[in-house]
Design a protein around this motif. Structure first.
Motif, PDB file in Angstrom:
ATOM      1  N   GLU A 147       0.836  -1.206   0.000  1.00 32.24           N
ATOM      2  CA  GLU A 147       0.000   0.000   0.000  1.00 32.24           C
ATOM      3  C   GLU A 147       0.871   1.256   0.000  1.00 32.24           C
ATOM      4  N   ALA A 150       2.615   1.713  -3.454  1.00 29.46           N
ATOM      5  CA  ALA A 150       1.687   2.223  -4.471  1.00 29.46           C
ATOM      6  C   ALA A 150       1.475   3.725  -4.308  1.00 29.46           C
ATOM      7  N   ALA A 151       1.338   4.168  -3.057  1.00 30.37           N
ATOM      8  CA  ALA A 151       1.166   5.602  -2.802  1.00 30.37           C
ATOM      9  C   ALA A 151       2.412   6.376  -3.209  1.00 30.37           C
ATOM     10  N   ARG A 154       2.587   6.725  -7.053  1.00 30.00           N
ATOM     11  CA  ARG A 154       1.592   7.659  -7.581  1.00 30.00           C
ATOM     12  C   ARG A 154       1.954   9.104  -7.234  1.00 30.00           C
ATOM     13  N   GLU A 160       0.362   6.709 -12.418  1.00 31.13           N
ATOM     14  CA  GLU A 160      -1.061   6.565 -12.132  1.00 31.13           C
ATOM     15  C   GLU A 160      -1.605   5.181 -12.459  1.00 31.13           C
ATOM     16  N   GLN A 163      -2.487   0.844  -8.437  1.00 33.48           N
ATOM     17  CA  GLN A 163      -3.394   1.107  -7.314  1.00 33.48           C
ATOM     18  C   GLN A 163      -3.311  -0.050  -6.331  1.00 33.48           C
ATOM     19  N   TYR A 164      -3.546   0.258  -5.074  1.00 32.35           N
ATOM     20  CA  TYR A 164      -3.602  -0.762  -4.031  1.00 32.35           C
ATOM     21  C   TYR A 164      -5.051  -1.198  -3.852  1.00 32.35           C
ATOM     22  N   GLN A 183      -1.250  -4.952  -5.173  1.00 27.81           N
ATOM     23  CA  GLN A 183      -1.106  -3.853  -6.125  1.00 27.81           C
ATOM     24  C   GLN A 183      -1.608  -4.321  -7.481  1.00 27.81           C
ATOM     25  N   ASP A 185      -1.208  -3.272 -11.279  1.00 28.21           N
ATOM     26  CA  ASP A 185      -0.350  -2.443 -12.128  1.00 28.21           C
ATOM     27  C   ASP A 185      -0.751  -2.647 -13.587  1.00 28.21           C
TER      28      ASP A 185
END
Length: 435
Positions: A147, A150-151, A154, A160, A163-164, A183, A185
């Motif tokens: 998590e 991923a943050a 981004r 972009e 995302q988690y 994640q 991707d």
């Protein structure tokens, strides 16, 4: 056709699903004379094929020497994942090299995936190209790491496409109860690795590259020109590129201690029903988990599960590769206990101590790239292009990669095996314990 209903194996290749579903069985002669070239490339995996193609497109006369068949090594046997970034995470790279270099390495990692996709599109390579990789948390503690990563990607790197997702959503996409989050991707890819390699070779040959198979290099020397020798022939070249990776052997002692060859193993099931394939991987992404000795898997173009699991650190393969990998597959998917396994195979890759690629120049006209540490499809393809740029006099990206330090394994080639085995056993135990 073979007994299990699949196509016959590509002659000269190990028995694998990839060899049985190869698009072409084109053969090249062995070297039995003396030839001259601008560039002699040793090894016809992704590094050598990409270098050859990009140099030929620039007008260079290129000769490629391969000890076995084109794509015979890890380039034709791997899991087919084409992930963005490097083998190490961005947070690690920032601590190792600083933010500026970490950004450069990130940009090149994204460019590497773009290069693979561009080559496939531009040359019409049929290799079951699909989009997306899903990275699964094998432990609760790993979930928070995914998590946070991923943050970071981004927010700091503007990526972009990642995302988690939490446990419930992850399990809705993966038919397994083992994972805690993931994640997604969408910027990464997966493909049929041997057909990608063979497509590169076909394109390079069309551009004028001379390939010689079953032409193992017995020795070489730098100079002007360089001389590369095989059992029956010789190449005199202005430049040499060492693209041997895990199959370097004793050819170049200055490089051998920087890498450790290890074996990884893969199986392919029988073709699965659409319903079962959808249950296992709901979005048709490639998947990999966060264990140190990772499991990785995907669906082939004909709905087989291609599953990689387990490795060893000797010169020998398990006696029964299918059974060896099957136990890892059943830990993830116990519902496949009755599914037939049609293929099982292994391959040798090269890792470095810091898991970063080892790329550089030994002499003004002798280049090398190796040690992709399981991230070879995009990284090796990109390294081949970057070396071609350097041969042609454009060295900006080459210099960034060449400045990355690559520690020598303690004890060099003589004592690296015991140290590696001890380390791998330790991390393998950690995979089995804790949360």
């Amino acid at each position: 056709m073979s007994a299990n209903g699949t196509a016959d194996i590509f002659p000269g290749h190990v028995e694998s699903y990839y060899a049985a579903s190869a698009n072409t069985t084109s053969a090249y002669p062995s070297l039995e004379t003396t030839v001259d070239a601008d560039v002699c490339i040793i090894g016809a995996g992704y590094t050598g094929l990409s270098s050859a193609l990009h140099l030929a497109e620039r007008g260079y006369k290129v000769v490629v020497l391969e000890a076995e068949r084109v794509g015979w090594g890890a380039s034709g046997r791997n899991g087919g994942h084409v992930g963005v970034g490097q083998r190490r995470g961005q947070d690690d790279l920032e601590h190792m090299f600083g933010l500026d270099t970490a950004r450069q390495l990130w940009d090149m990692g994204v460019a590497a995936v773009g290069l693979v996709e561009d080559l496939i599109s531009r040359h019409g390579i049929q290799c079951d190209l699909k989009r997306g990789i899903m990275h699964l948390a094998a432990k609760r503690s790993h979930d928070a790491d995914l998590e946070q990563e991923a943050a970071l990607l981004r927010q700091r790197y503007g990526y972009e496409q990642i995302q988690y997702i939490g446990r419930d959503q992850a399990r809705s996409l993966v038919g397994s109860e083992r994972y805690y989050g993931a994640q997604l991707d969408s910027g990464s890819l997966h493909l049929h690795p041997l057909n990608f390699a063979l497509g590169l070779a076909d394109s390079a040959a069309s551009a004028g590259v001379e390939f010689y198979e079953y032409s193992r290099v017995t020795g070489y020397r730098g100079g002007s020109p360089c001389r590369v020798e095989t059992a029956k022939g010789q190449v005199n070249a202005k430049n040499v590129i060492l693209a041997c990776n895990g199959y370097l052997g004793r050819l170049e002692p200055r490089l051998a201690g920087k890498i450790m060859p290890i074996n990884n193993f893969v199986l392919a099931t029988e073709p699965l029903s659409e319903a079962l394939a959808k249950e296992l991987i709901g979005n048709d992404y490639a998947l990999q988990d966060t264990l140190f000795v990772i499991n990785y898997w995907k669906l082939s173009g004909d709905n087989r599960l291609i599953f990689g699991g387990g490795e060893n650190y000797t010169s020998r393969y398990p006696q029964d590769v299918r059974s060896f990998v099957r136990k890892y597959m059943l830990r993830v998917y116990p519902q496949l206990a009755g599914t037939r396994i049609d293929f099982g195979w292994g391959g040798t890759l090269a890792i470095t101590l810091n898991r970063m690629p080892h790329i550089g120049r030994l002499e003004p006209n002798v280049y090398y790239a190796q040690g992709y540490s399981g991230h070879g499809v995009p990284t090796a393809t990109f390294a081949g292009k970057v070396i071609a740029e350097a041969v042609a006099g454009t060295e900006e990206r080459f210099d960034v990669l060449a400045q990355i330090p690559t520690p020598t394994f303690p004890g060099g080639t003589l004592l690296r095996w015991p140290g590696l085995v001890a380390g791998m056993l330790y991390y393998g135990l950690k995979d089995k314990l804790g949360s």
